[in-house]
Write a protein that holds these residues in place. Structure first.
Motif: not given
Length: 244
Positions: A233-244
């Protein structure tokens, strides 16, 4: 009983100290000779990888890099994360860079947790001297996600050196992906005499990792499933610039 309580409470902290050299490159010695769990607590790190044939009692089996799947799981985008009511973000007052689900029936052991590491135990076992427990922490290293194989080797060598020469301990390594599509390395340390199994799950990202560590004193399948649930279930937080 007091010794047992101290053991599991400091286990994750010791582990982070032991693996700091490996995470930075794998060529240093750990600050402490204390080990990953009870039977290896008096081991000393030695030079070399400490590997022996996988068939021996204290042997080491290390799988290679996980094969690329034709359609590996896709990483979630921030807008696709679960509802906040179903997600636990660790580290009170800290900027923990990810989120995950706390398994049903597991609670935080607040007396042993801090901003660097969070411990969980099954509800009703908070005051046990020797409970199965799961810890979650974040670490940094010098490896990009594409260099995960070098990171794996560094950790494998460091743990192998730590348990080298100790009887009745087996180390296994495996590679796969989490359900969120992150590269995952799993290291399992089995201690025959104490009947303790320690599993370390490394969720890989660029120059950082999330370490989920299960210390299973009772060989509980429920504890194994709980640790896997946190990992998947772990999800890294991103700055919204990472690609899918």
């Amino acid at each position: 009983m007091g010794r047992r309580r101290r053991l599991w409470a400091v286990l994750g902290v010791i582990c982070l100290s032991l693996l700091s050299a490996a995470c930075q490159g794998g060529d240093g010695n750990p600050a402490s000779g204390k080990g990953l769990s009870k039977a290896s607590a008096e081991g000393n790190a030695n030079e070399g990888d400490g590997k022996t044939d996988a068939g021996t009692k204290n042997g080491i089996r290390d799988s290679k890099e996980p094969e690329k799947e034709a359609n590996p799981p896709v990483k979630r985008q921030k807008g696709e994360e679960k509802d906040s009511s179903d997600i636990a973000e660790t580290g009170e007052g800290s900027s923990f860079p990810g989120s995950y689900t706390i398994p049903v029936g597991w609670v935080q052991a607040k007396q042993y947790s801090n901003e660097e590491i969070t411990f969980y135990v099954e509800e009703g076992h908070e005051e046990d001297g020797f409970p199965d427990n799961i810890s979650v922490s974040i670490g940094t290293n010098r490896y990009s996600a594409e260099e995960h194989e070098s990171f794996r080797k560094a950790i494998m060598n460091q743990i192998a050196a730590q348990i080298k020469g100790q009887q009745g301990i087996a180390l296994y390594g495996d590679g796969t992906y989490t359900e969120q599509g992150y590269m995952l390395y799993v290291f399992t340390i089995e201690e025959e005499a104490e009947e303790i199994t320690t599993k370390q799950y490394y969720i890989i990202d660029d120059y950082r990792y999330c370490l989920v560590q299960l210390t299973n004193f009772t060989n509980s399948e429920a504890a194994d499933k709980a640790a896997q649930e946190i990992v998947d279930s772990f999800v890294w937080e991103t700055d919204g610039t990472d690609e899918g």
